[in-house]
Scaffold this motif. Structure first.
Motif, PDB file in Angstrom:
ATOM      1  N   PHE A 371       0.842  -1.191   0.000  1.00 45.51           N
ATOM      2  CA  PHE A 371       0.000   0.000   0.000  1.00 45.51           C
ATOM      3  C   PHE A 371       0.880   1.245   0.000  1.00 45.51           C
ATOM      4  O   PHE A 371       1.884   1.316   0.716  1.00 45.51           O
ATOM      5  CB  PHE A 371      -0.896   0.053   1.241  1.00 45.51           C
ATOM      6  CG  PHE A 371      -2.159  -0.749   1.129  1.00 45.51           C
ATOM      7  CD1 PHE A 371      -3.224  -0.291   0.374  1.00 45.51           C
ATOM      8  CD2 PHE A 371      -2.286  -1.962   1.801  1.00 45.51           C
ATOM      9  CE1 PHE A 371      -4.406  -1.028   0.278  1.00 45.51           C
ATOM     10  CE2 PHE A 371      -3.453  -2.697   1.720  1.00 45.51           C
ATOM     11  CZ  PHE A 371      -4.522  -2.232   0.950  1.00 45.51           C
ATOM     12  N   ALA A 372       0.503   2.240  -0.777  1.00 40.70           N
ATOM     13  CA  ALA A 372       1.156   3.550  -0.770  1.00 40.70           C
ATOM     14  C   ALA A 372       0.200   4.582  -0.192  1.00 40.70           C
ATOM     15  O   ALA A 372      -1.008   4.328  -0.051  1.00 40.70           O
ATOM     16  CB  ALA A 372       1.574   3.948  -2.184  1.00 40.70           C
ATOM     17  N   ASP A 373       0.764   5.751   0.130  1.00 42.95           N
ATOM     18  CA  ASP A 373      -0.032   6.870   0.647  1.00 42.95           C
ATOM     19  C   ASP A 373      -0.845   6.475   1.880  1.00 42.95           C
ATOM     20  O   ASP A 373      -2.019   6.857   2.027  1.00 42.95           O
ATOM     21  CB  ASP A 373      -0.963   7.427  -0.441  1.00 42.95           C
ATOM     22  CG  ASP A 373      -0.188   8.002  -1.618  1.00 42.95           C
ATOM     23  OD1 ASP A 373       0.947   8.455  -1.408  1.00 42.95           O
ATOM     24  OD2 ASP A 373      -0.714   7.973  -2.736  1.00 42.95           O
ATOM     25  N   VAL A 374      -0.220   5.722   2.755  1.00 39.30           N
ATOM     26  CA  VAL A 374      -0.874   5.308   4.002  1.00 39.30           C
ATOM     27  C   VAL A 374      -0.663   6.397   5.051  1.00 39.30           C
ATOM     28  O   VAL A 374       0.455   6.887   5.229  1.00 39.30           O
ATOM     29  CB  VAL A 374      -0.316   3.968   4.502  1.00 39.30           C
ATOM     30  CG1 VAL A 374      -0.975   3.563   5.814  1.00 39.30           C
ATOM     31  CG2 VAL A 374      -0.516   2.874   3.447  1.00 39.30           C
ATOM     32  N   THR A 375      -1.717   6.767   5.730  1.00 38.29           N
ATOM     33  CA  THR A 375      -1.615   7.771   6.790  1.00 38.29           C
ATOM     34  C   THR A 375      -1.686   7.097   8.159  1.00 38.29           C
ATOM     35  O   THR A 375      -2.179   5.972   8.293  1.00 38.29           O
ATOM     36  CB  THR A 375      -2.720   8.820   6.663  1.00 38.29           C
ATOM     37  OG1 THR A 375      -4.008   8.170   6.717  1.00 38.29           O
ATOM     38  CG2 THR A 375      -2.601   9.575   5.343  1.00 38.29           C
ATOM     39  N   ASP A 376      -1.202   7.820   9.172  1.00 32.97           N
ATOM     40  CA  ASP A 376      -1.044   7.220  10.495  1.00 32.97           C
ATOM     41  C   ASP A 376      -2.366   6.791  11.120  1.00 32.97           C
ATOM     42  O   ASP A 376      -2.372   5.909  11.991  1.00 32.97           O
ATOM     43  CB  ASP A 376      -0.359   8.212  11.438  1.00 32.97           C
ATOM     44  CG  ASP A 376       1.058   8.555  10.993  1.00 32.97           C
ATOM     45  OD1 ASP A 376       1.598   7.834  10.139  1.00 32.97           O
ATOM     46  OD2 ASP A 376       1.616   9.546  11.502  1.00 32.97           O
ATOM     47  N   ASP A 377      -3.466   7.397  10.720  1.00 34.86           N
ATOM     48  CA  ASP A 377      -4.738   7.090  11.354  1.00 34.86           C
ATOM     49  C   ASP A 377      -5.471   5.918  10.711  1.00 34.86           C
ATOM     50  O   ASP A 377      -6.495   5.466  11.223  1.00 34.86           O
ATOM     51  CB  ASP A 377      -5.649   8.327  11.339  1.00 34.86           C
ATOM     52  CG  ASP A 377      -5.932   8.816   9.922  1.00 34.86           C
ATOM     53  OD1 ASP A 377      -5.142   8.505   9.004  1.00 34.86           O
ATOM     54  OD2 ASP A 377      -6.941   9.528   9.731  1.00 34.86           O
TER      55      ASP A 377
END
Length: 481
Positions: A371-377
């Motif tokens: 997965f790319a562009d994964v955010t912390d939340d």
């Protein structure tokens, strides 16, 4: 097909209820063995046998040297039966044979030899006290009966690294392997008996969660050592709080891997891929969150996905296999649900994201997924997935990377990739993790402690630190006046 019984007081026996359960080969879905479902009555009998074994004159009076010799013989027997043990581990758990033969079985033998040496080195100390005419010294005292509960991802290795220090320090044990993967542990216990362990000192109970709960709750169990999920670990703590029995926990992880701007990109891609997919991602210390400098993130994602797609998927028994099956159909569904949730929450899936069909359709195979562009939340960035799912998370500076790496409830393992020694040595102490790996995949060695911060557990396994988990400190005051 293998049939496994309970070991209670040196005797192999069925459950008093006669109930059994099945274990399957995750590469084929076929039943490969049955095992006894221990009832509360069986658990109580095993604990009583452990108490008798612990208090027996043969065990308590055994010299440290003799105890060490038994542990050394166990190591010899493990090596003698290495091929058999590795085959059982691969068949029952699904792990590639390269893992079972070159990592797990050698680690078990190495661990027993390491703690065989410690049996003769459990020293106390003499303490100067202010009271006159007193000789005061401390000694390490074994705890008594230890309940050892092992997980399904590395059943043989983890059974070994719990058994060895528990026995070296003079305890008796009741060992319960995970119901998904009991076979290699049963064979290990047979070898332990062959090595000369007195009856009752090592007892084996098999079964599902109810058997584990009965073992944890038994009032005559003095200590529980558990490796598994955080949720179950928390339940164990609640159960043990009433009797204040000792608890050691090695629980979940969500290991961050920080790729510094100066990192060797090829080394970082290959190392992170291996660290993420070791045992098909079914490892508490697996790298799962890749923090990559924004200037390199796109390249890293592309190379990681390409490399992941090139890996051979297949049964663990195939020596060319790199990515084996997940342990069960239930776990396969769990991993797939996390991938679907990642897409729903806005992460960009680059590859994978599907079950492997065709010739492998009856097994529990899932393609490595980046997965790319994964955010912390996002859930995939916070929950332990325990499968071949990798999250790439761009950052702008190292301070940000460290802060985000520590933004987790877990703290078992972490990694740093850099060619700058200063970066390596300054970043490592800032990361809240029990073990930090620099420019390498996660490894475990009997000489180094293993355990975590936060929801990754309590205490440490391996090294001299494990001796603290299985002993109490006793002071003796002798009046010399």
């Amino acid at each position: 097909m293998t049939r496994a019984q309970l070991l209670i007081g040196g005797e192999w026996t069925d459950s008093v209820t006669g109930r059994t359960a099945e274990t399957v080969n995750p590469a084929t879905g076929e039943v490969i063995g049955t095992f006894a479902e221990a009832s509360p009555v069986d658990i109580a009998a095993a604990v009583d046998a452990g108490r008798a074994g612990f208090e027996s004159n043969r065990w308590q009076s055994m010299s440290p040297d003799e105890r060490g010799r038994i542990l050394w013989r166990i190591a010899d027997l493990v090596e003698r039966h290495a091929s058999e043990l590795a085959a059982l581990e691969t068949m029952d758990q699904g792990q590639p044979t390269t893992v079972s033969t070159t990592v797990n079985v050698p680690l078990v033998a190495q661990t027993f030899r390491y703690y065989a040496g410690w049996a003769t080195k459990l020293k106390g100390k003499l303490s100067p006290v202010s009271v006159p005419d007193q000789l005061t010294y401390q000694r390490r005292a074994p705890l008594g009966v230890c309940g050892l509960i092992t997980p399904w991802n590395f059943p043989l290795a983890i059974a070994g690294w719990k058994l060895a220090p528990a026995l070296a320090t003079g305890n008796a044990v009741v060992l319960k392997p995970a119901e998904q993967t009991p076979l290699s542990t049963v064979r290990l216990v047979e070898l332990v008996l062959e090595a000369g362990i007195p009856p009752g000192v090592v007892n084996l109970v098999t079964g599902g969660p109810d058997a584990g709960k009965a073992l944890v709750a038994h009032p005559r169990v003095d200590m529980v050592s558990f490796t598994g999920s955080t949720a179950v670990g928390q339940e164990i703590v609640r159960t043990c709080s009433g009797t204040l029995k000792r608890v050691s926990l090695e629980l979940g992880g969500k290991a961050p891997s920080i790729v510094a701007p100066d990192a060797d990109m090829q080394m970082a891609v290959v190392g992170n891929l291996r660290g993420a997919l070791f045992n098909t991602g079914q490892a508490c210390g697996a790298f799962t969150r890749f923090f990559v400098h924004r200037s390199k993130a796109e390249e890293f994602v592309s190379r990681l996905a390409t490399a992941a797609d090139s890996l051979r998927i297949g049964p663990g028994s195939d020596p060319e296999t790199v990515v084996g099956p997940l342990v069960s159909a239930e776990h396969l569904d769990r991993v797939a649900s996390y991938v679907a949730l990642g897409e729903q929450q806005g992460a960009v899936r680059i590859n994978g994201g599907e079950r492997v069909g065709g010739a492998f359709g009856r097994g529990f195979f899932y393609r490595p997924t980046v997965f790319a562009d994964v955010t912390d939340d996002m859930t995939i960035a916070r929950d332990e997935i325990f499968g071949p799912v990798m999250c790439v998370m761009p950052y702008d500076d190292l301070d940000e990377a460290v802060a985000r790496a520590n933004n987790t409830d877990y703290g078992l393992a972490a990694a740093i990739w850099t060619q700058d020694l200063r970066t390596a040595h300054t970043l490592a102490p800032r990361i809240r993790a029990g073990t930090v790996f620099v420019n390498q995949i996660p490894i475990i060695d009997p000489g180094a402690p293993w355990g975590g911060f936060g929801l990754s557990g309590w205490g440490r396994e391996m090294g001299s630190y494990a001796l603290d988990e299985f002993t109490e400190t006793q002071s003796v005051f002798v009046n010399l006046s």
